[in-house]
Write a protein that holds these residues in place. Structure first.
Motif, PDB file in Angstrom:
ATOM      1  N   GLN A 123     -22.201  89.508 137.328  1.00  0.00           N
ATOM      2  CA  GLN A 123     -22.703  89.023 136.044  1.00  0.00           C
ATOM      3  C   GLN A 123     -22.698  90.107 134.978  1.00  0.00           C
ATOM      4  OE1 GLN A 123     -26.338  86.860 135.870  1.00  0.00           O
ATOM      5  NE2 GLN A 123     -25.278  84.984 136.471  1.00  0.00           N
ATOM      6  N   LEU A 124     -22.707  89.656 133.732  1.00  0.00           N
ATOM      7  CA  LEU A 124     -22.832  90.562 132.591  1.00  0.00           C
ATOM      8  C   LEU A 124     -24.224  90.349 132.010  1.00  0.00           C
ATOM      9  CD1 LEU A 124     -21.644  92.523 130.522  1.00  0.00           C
ATOM     10  CD2 LEU A 124     -20.533  90.602 129.406  1.00  0.00           C
ATOM     11  N   VAL A 125     -25.073  91.331 132.163  1.00  0.00           N
ATOM     12  CA  VAL A 125     -26.477  91.176 131.792  1.00  0.00           C
ATOM     13  C   VAL A 125     -26.814  92.108 130.635  1.00  0.00           C
ATOM     14  CG1 VAL A 125     -28.857  91.491 132.592  1.00  0.00           C
ATOM     15  CG2 VAL A 125     -27.144  90.499 134.110  1.00  0.00           C
ATOM     16  N   ALA A 126     -27.558  91.581 129.655  1.00  0.00           N
ATOM     17  CA  ALA A 126     -27.996  92.387 128.524  1.00  0.00           C
ATOM     18  C   ALA A 126     -29.456  92.761 128.694  1.00  0.00           C
ATOM     19  CB  ALA A 126     -27.798  91.624 127.220  1.00  0.00           C
ATOM     20  N   LEU A 127     -29.773  94.049 128.471  1.00  0.00           N
ATOM     21  CA  LEU A 127     -31.165  94.472 128.352  1.00  0.00           C
ATOM     22  C   LEU A 127     -31.448  94.554 126.866  1.00  0.00           C
ATOM     23  CD1 LEU A 127     -31.401  97.395 130.948  1.00  0.00           C
ATOM     24  CD2 LEU A 127     -32.133  95.029 131.237  1.00  0.00           C
ATOM     25  N   LEU A 128     -32.278  93.634 126.383  1.00  0.00           N
ATOM     26  CA  LEU A 128     -32.498  93.517 124.944  1.00  0.00           C
ATOM     27  C   LEU A 128     -33.935  93.890 124.615  1.00  0.00           C
ATOM     28  CD1 LEU A 128     -31.592  92.410 122.122  1.00  0.00           C
ATOM     29  CD2 LEU A 128     -32.369  90.175 122.901  1.00  0.00           C
ATOM     30  N   GLY A 129     -34.103  94.687 123.576  1.00  0.00           N
ATOM     31  CA  GLY A 129     -35.461  95.024 123.169  1.00  0.00           C
ATOM     32  C   GLY A 129     -35.443  95.974 121.997  1.00  0.00           C
ATOM     33  N   PRO A 130     -36.606  96.127 121.340  1.00  0.00           N
ATOM     34  CA  PRO A 130     -36.680  97.071 120.226  1.00  0.00           C
ATOM     35  C   PRO A 130     -36.627  98.507 120.750  1.00  0.00           C
ATOM     36  CG  PRO A 130     -38.847  96.185 120.695  1.00  0.00           C
ATOM     37  CD  PRO A 130     -37.888  95.478 121.605  1.00  0.00           C
ATOM     38  N   SER A 131     -36.455  99.486 119.857  1.00  0.00           N
ATOM     39  CA  SER A 131     -36.401 100.865 120.330  1.00  0.00           C
ATOM     40  C   SER A 131     -37.770 101.254 120.885  1.00  0.00           C
ATOM     41  CB  SER A 131     -35.977 101.812 119.213  1.00  0.00           C
ATOM     42  OG  SER A 131     -36.748 101.601 118.073  1.00  0.00           O
TER      43      SER A 131
ATOM     44  N   SER B 276     -38.661 100.316 123.901  1.00  0.00           N
ATOM     45  CA  SER B 276     -39.099  99.290 124.846  1.00  0.00           C
ATOM     46  C   SER B 276     -38.758  99.680 126.282  1.00  0.00           C
ATOM     47  CB  SER B 276     -38.453  97.948 124.494  1.00  0.00           C
ATOM     48  OG  SER B 276     -37.044  98.060 124.561  1.00  0.00           O
ATOM     49  N   GLY B 277     -38.011 100.764 126.464  1.00  0.00           N
ATOM     50  CA  GLY B 277     -37.723 101.238 127.821  1.00  0.00           C
ATOM     51  C   GLY B 277     -36.391 100.784 128.364  1.00  0.00           C
ATOM     52  N   LYS B 278     -35.593 100.103 127.539  1.00  0.00           N
ATOM     53  CA  LYS B 278     -34.342  99.531 128.061  1.00  0.00           C
ATOM     54  C   LYS B 278     -33.335 100.602 128.470  1.00  0.00           C
ATOM     55  CE  LYS B 278     -32.765  98.542 123.328  1.00  0.00           C
ATOM     56  NZ  LYS B 278     -33.638  99.524 122.660  1.00  0.00           N
ATOM     57  N   THR B 279     -33.214 101.653 127.633  1.00  0.00           N
ATOM     58  CA  THR B 279     -32.272 102.716 127.976  1.00  0.00           C
ATOM     59  C   THR B 279     -32.747 103.487 129.204  1.00  0.00           C
ATOM     60  OG1 THR B 279     -31.445 102.956 125.735  1.00  0.00           O
ATOM     61  CG2 THR B 279     -31.244 104.869 127.144  1.00  0.00           C
ATOM     62  N   THR B 280     -34.047 103.713 129.301  1.00  0.00           N
ATOM     63  CA  THR B 280     -34.591 104.410 130.470  1.00  0.00           C
ATOM     64  C   THR B 280     -34.287 103.633 131.742  1.00  0.00           C
ATOM     65  OG1 THR B 280     -36.379 105.176 129.052  1.00  0.00           O
ATOM     66  CG2 THR B 280     -36.682 105.462 131.414  1.00  0.00           C
ATOM     67  N   LEU B 281     -34.450 102.310 131.683  1.00  0.00           N
ATOM     68  CA  LEU B 281     -34.156 101.484 132.857  1.00  0.00           C
ATOM     69  C   LEU B 281     -32.684 101.601 133.248  1.00  0.00           C
ATOM     70  CD1 LEU B 281     -35.040  99.433 134.947  1.00  0.00           C
ATOM     71  CD2 LEU B 281     -34.669  97.617 133.279  1.00  0.00           C
ATOM     72  N   LEU B 282     -31.814 101.578 132.236  1.00  0.00           N
ATOM     73  CA  LEU B 282     -30.383 101.681 132.508  1.00  0.00           C
ATOM     74  C   LEU B 282     -30.049 103.030 133.147  1.00  0.00           C
ATOM     75  CD1 LEU B 282     -27.794  99.892 131.782  1.00  0.00           C
ATOM     76  CD2 LEU B 282     -27.319 101.678 130.124  1.00  0.00           C
ATOM     77  N   ARG B 283     -30.677 104.085 132.622  1.00  0.00           N
ATOM     78  CA  ARG B 283     -30.398 105.432 133.136  1.00  0.00           C
ATOM     79  C   ARG B 283     -30.942 105.598 134.554  1.00  0.00           C
ATOM     80  NH1 ARG B 283     -28.992 109.507 129.641  1.00  0.00           N
ATOM     81  NH2 ARG B 283     -30.294 110.974 130.765  1.00  0.00           N
ATOM     82  N   ILE B 284     -32.030 104.893 134.854  1.00  0.00           N
ATOM     83  CA  ILE B 284     -32.554 104.949 136.224  1.00  0.00           C
ATOM     84  C   ILE B 284     -31.605 104.218 137.176  1.00  0.00           C
ATOM     85  CG2 ILE B 284     -34.403 104.082 137.716  1.00  0.00           C
ATOM     86  CD1 ILE B 284     -36.364 104.865 135.492  1.00  0.00           C
ATOM     87  N   ILE B 285     -31.046 103.092 136.723  1.00  0.00           N
ATOM     88  CA  ILE B 285     -30.068 102.385 137.554  1.00  0.00           C
ATOM     89  C   ILE B 285     -28.842 103.277 137.791  1.00  0.00           C
ATOM     90  CG2 ILE B 285     -28.518 100.395 137.672  1.00  0.00           C
ATOM     91  CD1 ILE B 285     -30.580  98.824 136.024  1.00  0.00           C
ATOM     92  N   ALA B 286     -28.479 104.053 136.753  1.00  0.00           N
ATOM     93  CA  ALA B 286     -27.291 104.904 136.861  1.00  0.00           C
ATOM     94  C   ALA B 286     -27.529 106.153 137.701  1.00  0.00           C
ATOM     95  CB  ALA B 286     -26.836 105.326 135.463  1.00  0.00           C
ATOM     96  N   GLY B 287     -28.798 106.530 137.862  1.00  0.00           N
ATOM     97  CA  GLY B 287     -29.094 107.767 138.582  1.00  0.00           C
ATOM     98  C   GLY B 287     -29.090 108.984 137.670  1.00  0.00           C
ATOM     99  N   LEU B 288     -29.114 108.764 136.363  1.00  0.00           N
ATOM    100  CA  LEU B 288     -29.203 109.883 135.423  1.00  0.00           C
ATOM    101  C   LEU B 288     -30.662 110.260 135.176  1.00  0.00           C
ATOM    102  CD1 LEU B 288     -26.528 108.701 132.820  1.00  0.00           C
ATOM    103  CD2 LEU B 288     -26.284 110.488 134.542  1.00  0.00           C
ATOM    104  N   GLU B 289     -31.556 109.361 135.605  1.00  0.00           N
ATOM    105  CA  GLU B 289     -32.985 109.580 135.452  1.00  0.00           C
ATOM    106  C   GLU B 289     -33.602 109.049 136.745  1.00  0.00           C
ATOM    107  OE1 GLU B 289     -34.643 111.282 132.333  1.00  0.00           O
ATOM    108  OE2 GLU B 289     -33.636 109.578 131.436  1.00  0.00           O
ATOM    109  N   PHE B 290     -34.746 109.617 137.143  1.00  0.00           N
ATOM    110  CA  PHE B 290     -35.343 109.137 138.381  1.00  0.00           C
ATOM    111  C   PHE B 290     -36.734 108.590 138.115  1.00  0.00           C
ATOM    112  CE2 PHE B 290     -31.951 111.851 139.717  1.00  0.00           C
ATOM    113  CZ  PHE B 290     -31.393 111.124 140.757  1.00  0.00           C
TER     114      PHE B 290
END
Lengths: 300, 344
Positions: B29-37, B39-53
């Protein structure tokens, strides 16, 4: 004529700025430089060749350029390392260490020379242990190299530091997410990015070392044919009232420096020009080229 | 590959960037994480990527816990907002990077690398730019190169952090459609972060709306737009007018003095009329009319002095012969009602 060169710009003062620059460069650089050539031209070709190709002069060139190159290479390696540590890690007294880097700039060269000599002399702090393992530092070519390394330290650190600081953390993250290891990320991504700045620093350290006088003469011992640097030879000629001989050696040194710096600059163009950012390197080249000339009079 | 996020919490000092977040992303699937700045969306993405723990919680790929693996080991493709291309490498070398850094045993031959890169260059429609450097490309081209570079290593998951964030409006739209097409061809599980609701609704199969470190709602674009689970979601997914009101016997009344309910109405769900009708209406005075565009936008002031935005069709506008500073009735066609606490 000026109309042809003039670029349309919102900032006024092109004519004035260019005029001033030309006047200033002529006054400070070109006139003293051409005086060197003019004075040399009082010699015949035969006399000139006799002076600049004498065994003593040749030995001094080898020492001056050789030791300067070695010193610049040492500074290239350790300068990048020091810049890396200062940018990437935080540790106690970091600011103090950071300002220590500039000390070789600020210290009068004669003071640096005397200090180095004291430390590396056979009975000095570092000289004694070195002596015990059979290494003679002071009054040898090694001593000359140490002094030239010392005065060139700040250049690579100070040119690489800001570039390293500006490097995006995302570049490393991108490399990691693509599967690159730490070493691969360093050699393939970071090193190429700081290479142009490192070469600039290398060039400046080299140029400064070639023209260095004050800090070297104390530690060198100044034995003709062995530990006599070219700037000292020039001073010696001056003290013998052989002005034409002094300028002849200066001209020879100038030509060799210019050719070497030109070569380094071409290398740098090749490494940075691909990104379309040559312009900022041009000024560094000019400064580096002139340094040996200006540096000659420093110790007098 | 499916992604399961379980109970992820992440703090930066006192600030809770993510607060016990759960999210399931089905395979392909193609999923969008949508939210205002913020809101934690980028942090969540980086945790999924392993760039953040994460401080606690787990990330699973296909049911396997990979929380302790580094970005390098997770085999994810990551696309950065500002491209993060290697400036000293050509487009070709940028794309080939992930293949060239493989351990010797797994490294493809030079011909295989060339074939792979050329295939990707065709995919991003930049066949003729292989010898160029990133500085010679436009923003849209750079982002396509970044995408090709991420795809070259054949990642199990593609993660995009505001991929169109620094592009201008027209390029953005083109690239957005192109990404959707690409996903329909490649079918790789993809997550992209955006603060642009239009982008999320247009491109994604599923949208996760985030606010203050929590996920407010996950659903299809149609779901989250037409059946918002909270006032935040309704508010964030498009322009709204906010009223206060009360609900009596299933009928909604707009009443500015009431404090029990929040009423949201989208501008195109308000009707302008010269006569009142139904139980729910209010008086207003038109202040500004913008008739350029597919919809006519009317700004009016309500009888209690608040601004209200109405959108009506060109036909309706011409039928009404509406002018500035005219007293009219405004009738909501559909009202979303939320209790004051936030959730309906």
């Amino acid at each position: 004529m000026a109309v042809i060169f003039k670029q349309k710009s919102i900032l006024p003062g092109f004519g004035l700025a260019l005029g001033f620059t030309m006047f200033y460069l002529s006054l400070i650089v070109l006139i003293p430089l051409s005086a060197t050539f003019w004075k040399t031209s009082t010699l015949t070709w035969h006399q000139f060749w006799h002076v600049v190709a004498s065994p003593r002069a040749m030995a001094s060139y080898r020492l001056s350029f050789g030791a300067s190159l070695i010193g610049a290479f040492i500074n290239l390696f350790f300068g990048v390392l020091v810049a890396w540590v200062l940018v990437r890690y935080s540790f106690p007294l970091k600011r103090l260490f950071d300002s220590l880097i500039d000390l070789p700039f600020a210290l009068p060269t004669a003071v640096a020379g005397i200090a180095l000599t004291t430390v590396y002399a056979p009975n000095g702090w570092l000289g004694r242990p070195l002596e015990s393992i059979g290494v003679h530092a002071a009054y040898t070519r090694l001593g000359v190299t140490i002094a030239l390394t010392f005065i060139g330290l700040p250049f690579v650190v100070r040119t690489v530091q800001p570039v390293l600081g500006d490097l995006d953390k995302e570049l490393e993250e991108a490399a990691a997410s693509l599967g690159a290891g730490r070493w691969q990320t360093f050699t393939r991504v970071l090193l190429p990015a700081i290479l142009p700045a490192a070469i600039t620093g290398f060039t400046m350290a080299f140029a400064r070392a070639v023209g260095e006088y004050g800090s070297v003469i104390f530690i060198a011992g100044n034995m003709p044919m062995r530990t006599e640097i070219t700037p000292l030879l020039i001073i010696t000629r001056l003290q013998e009232y052989d002005y034409a001989g002094a300028t002849a050696i200066a001209v020879a040194m100038l030509v060799v420096s210019f050719v070497l710096l030109l070569a380094i600059n071409l290398l740098q163009r090749w490494s940075s020009g691909r990104r379309g950012r040559e312009s900022s390197q041009e000024s560094a080249f000019l400064g580096a080229t002139l340094k040996p000339v200006l540096g000659r009079g420093e110790g007098q | 590959m499916s992604i399961e996020v379980r109970g992820i919490t992440k703090r930066f000092g006192q600030f809770a960037a993510l607060d016990n977040v759960d999210l399931d992303i089905p395979d392909g699937q193609l999923v969008a994480l949508l939210g205002p700045s913020g809101s934690g969306k980028t942090t969540l993405l980086r945790i999924i990527a392993g760039l953040e723990f994460a401080d606690c919680g787990t990330v699973q790929f296909d049911g396997k816990d990979i929380s302790d693996r580094t970005a390098r080991e997770r085999r994810v493709g990551f696309v950065f907002q500002h491209y993060a291309l290697f400036r000293h490498m050509t487009v070709f070398e940028n794309i080939a990077f992930g293949l060239r850094v493989r351990p010797r045993k797994f490294r493809p031959s030079e011909e295989q690398i060339r074939a792979k890169v050329e295939e990707l260059l065709r995919l991003i429609q930049l066949q003729n730019q292989a010898r160029r450097y990133p500085s010679q490309l436009s923003g849209g081209q750079r982002q396509r190169v970044a995408l090709a570079r991420a795809l070259a290593v054949e990642p199990s998951v593609l993660l995009l952090d505001e991929p169109f964030g620094s592009l201008d409006a027209k390029v953005r739209q083109e690239l957005r459609r192109w990404l959707r097409q690409l996903h329909d061809e490649v079918h790789i599980t993809s997550v992209f972060v955006t603060h642009d609701q239009e982008e999320a609704l247009e491109v994604a199969d599923r949208v996760a709306v985030m606010n203050e470190g929590r996920i407010e709602q996950v659903g299809s674009p149609d779901d989250v737009y037409n059946h918002p689970a909270s006032s935040f979601v309704y508010n964030f997914l498009g322009n709204v007018n906010l009223f206060h009101g009360r609900v009596d016997d299933g009928t909604t009344y707009i009443d500015e003095s009431a404090s029990g309910h929040l009423l949201f109405v989208r501008p195109h769900l308000l009707e302008i009329a010269r006569q009142p009708s139904g139980p729910t209406y209010f008086r207003a005075t038109t202040k500004h009319i913008n008739s350029a565009g597919p919809l006519v936008k009317v700004e009016a002031v309500t009888e209690w002095g608040a601004p209200v935005h109405v959108e009506l069709s060109q036909e309706r506008f011409h039928a009404l012969q509406l002018v500035k500073d005219e007293a009219v009735f405004i009738i909501p066609k559909d009202i979303a009602v939320f209790e004051k606490s936030g959730n309906s």
